[in-house]
Design a protein around this motif. Structure first.
Motif, mmCIF file in Angstrom:
data_model
loop_
_atom_site.group_PDB
_atom_site.id
_atom_site.type_symbol
_atom_site.label_atom_id
_atom_site.label_comp_id
_atom_site.label_asym_id
_atom_site.label_seq_id
_atom_site.Cartn_x
_atom_site.Cartn_y
_atom_site.Cartn_z
ATOM 1 N N ALA A 18 0.854 -1.189 0.000
ATOM 2 C CA ALA A 18 0.000 0.000 0.000
ATOM 3 C C ALA A 18 0.888 1.236 0.000
ATOM 4 N N ILE A 19 0.544 2.209 -0.857
ATOM 5 C CA ILE A 19 1.302 3.457 -0.939
ATOM 6 C C ILE A 19 0.601 4.516 -0.090
ATOM 7 N N LEU A 20 1.338 5.097 0.834
ATOM 8 C CA LEU A 20 0.818 6.127 1.744
ATOM 9 C C LEU A 20 1.414 7.470 1.357
ATOM 10 N N PHE A 21 0.821 8.562 1.880
ATOM 11 C CA PHE A 21 1.546 9.812 1.739
ATOM 12 C C PHE A 21 2.013 10.240 3.124
ATOM 13 N N GLU A 22 2.855 11.272 3.155
ATOM 14 C CA GLU A 22 3.614 11.583 4.365
ATOM 15 C C GLU A 22 2.727 11.726 5.601
ATOM 16 N N ASN A 23 1.602 12.419 5.435
ATOM 17 C CA ASN A 23 0.719 12.656 6.574
ATOM 18 C C ASN A 23 0.183 11.345 7.160
ATOM 19 N N THR A 24 -0.102 10.378 6.276
ATOM 20 C CA THR A 24 -0.596 9.073 6.745
ATOM 21 C C THR A 24 0.525 8.293 7.433
ATOM 22 N N MET A 25 1.740 8.389 6.896
ATOM 23 C CA MET A 25 2.884 7.699 7.508
ATOM 24 C C MET A 25 3.096 8.167 8.950
ATOM 25 N N ASP A 26 2.850 9.461 9.194
ATOM 26 C CA ASP A 26 3.098 10.031 10.524
ATOM 27 C C ASP A 26 1.952 9.783 11.503
ATOM 28 N N ARG A 27 0.846 9.238 11.029
ATOM 29 C CA ARG A 27 -0.308 8.977 11.906
ATOM 30 C C ARG A 27 -0.366 7.498 12.295
ATOM 31 N N SER A 28 -1.243 7.207 13.223
ATOM 32 C CA SER A 28 -1.343 5.838 13.757
ATOM 33 C C SER A 28 -2.708 5.218 13.509
ATOM 34 N N ILE A 29 -2.736 3.897 13.521
ATOM 35 C CA ILE A 29 -3.976 3.116 13.491
ATOM 36 C C ILE A 29 -3.940 2.185 14.701
ATOM 37 N N ASP A 30 -4.921 2.303 15.553
ATOM 38 C CA ASP A 30 -4.981 1.484 16.786
ATOM 39 C C ASP A 30 -3.666 1.514 17.561
ATOM 40 N N GLY A 31 -3.084 2.705 17.682
ATOM 41 C CA GLY A 31 -1.885 2.872 18.502
ATOM 42 C C GLY A 31 -0.580 2.476 17.833
ATOM 43 N N GLN A 32 -0.643 2.010 16.577
ATOM 44 C CA GLN A 32 0.588 1.670 15.843
ATOM 45 C C GLN A 32 0.747 2.632 14.679
#
Length: 295
Positions: free
Chosen positions: A71-85
């Motif tokens: 999956a390709i993310l952009f920078e803002n998504t890389m810096d955020r978390s899902i369920d604490g990870q």
């Protein structure tokens, strides 16, 4: 480089999900998802909403490693978390899906029939952060509008120059010189593009690994010979504005080419859908894109 991830991307059955619309295209992505611009104000609210949308896609049972390799993310998504990870860790550890990062800063103005990438300021720092966040590879996009030899040469040279910098940082670059699907001379552009890619591949150090993200070619299996190059881990295809059905039909005609769709993947998903409807729609899309990718 994570060798398990490299092996998965190189030999796995499936496709790569592009979840990387960034600043300029985010309002449009949210609008297609049923969230109008009038319902949020400012970048922070916008990015929070888009992260909710991406989280919903990633956490869906339909978004699974049986069908999806990366999956390709952009920078803002890389810096955020899902369920604490952190998102990349969640993708790999919970889902078995390899994380990539979009690194370009958008397109320059049209010149010589092409749009080069704008300068990528702070790239070294971004690559360092990507490594810290367990990102496997990157993606960067240029666009070819006309079969202009000088312009196409510049696009490929720029992509490979930055690609080498990314590879030196231990990441696998996805080089994306997109040929506009509405271009009047798409076939001629693709011939010029392939010649330039071959020239650049032949000049790479033996241990450099790259991926290519290309428009689905007009001539079926046109990029098959590039798949044989030892530098090329995988060739993925963008949907480029085709509907999901049309993109899948065209992709299925190209053996070994796998999808890396963005709009065609999220087609038909809406904020107001129940989880049941959302997951059913996404599941149908994932299955259809997967089938087209393994042909």
């Amino acid at each position: 480089m994570n060798m398990k991830q490299l092996d998965r991307i190189r030999t796995g059955k499936g496709f790569i999900a592009a979840l990387d619309q960034s600043g300029g295209s985010t309002p449009k992505a949210l609008q297609q998802y049923g969230i109008p611009e009038s319902s949020y104000s400012g970048e922070e609210e916008m990015y929070a909403l888009v992260h909710e949308m991406r989280t919903r896609i990633i956490k869906s049972p339909a978004f699974d490693s049986r069908h999806i390799l990366g999956a390709i993310l952009f920078e803002n998504t890389m810096d955020r978390s899902i369920d604490g990870q952190l998102t990349a860790d969640y993708l790999w550890e919970q889902k078995g899906i390899v994380p990539f990062l979009k690194v370009d800063k958008g397109l320059a103005e049209l010149e010589d029939g092409v749009q080069l990438m704008k300068p990528i300021s702070g790239l070294d720092d971004l690559l360092k952060r990507a490594n810290e966040r367990n990102i496997f590879g990157t993606k960067m996009r240029s666009v070819i509008k006309e079969a202009n030899p000088a312009g196409i040469k510049k696009v490929v040279e720029q992509q490979f120059a930055i690609g080498k910098q990314i590879a030196a940082a231990g990441l696998v670059p996805i080089v994306e010189p997109e040929v506009d699907i509405y271009s009047a001379d798409k076939t001629a552009s693709e011939k010029l593009l392939k010649d330039e890619i071959i020239a650049q591949l032949s000049a790479l150090d033996p241990d450099v690994k790259i991926m290519l993200k290309l428009s689905i070619p007009t001539e079926d299996n046109f990029y098959s010979d590039l798949m044989e190059d030892p530098h090329v881990v995988r060739i993925v295809a963008l949907s480029g504005g085709y509907s999901q059905t049309e993109a899948n039909d065209k992709l299925a005609q190209n053996h070994g080419l796998i999808a890396s769709f963005s709009r065609a993947l999220s087609e038909g998903l809406a904020a107001g859908q129940s989880d049941e409807d959302f997951n059913a729609k996404l599941s149908k899309s994932v299955e259809a894109i997967y089938e087209a990718s393994i042909k």
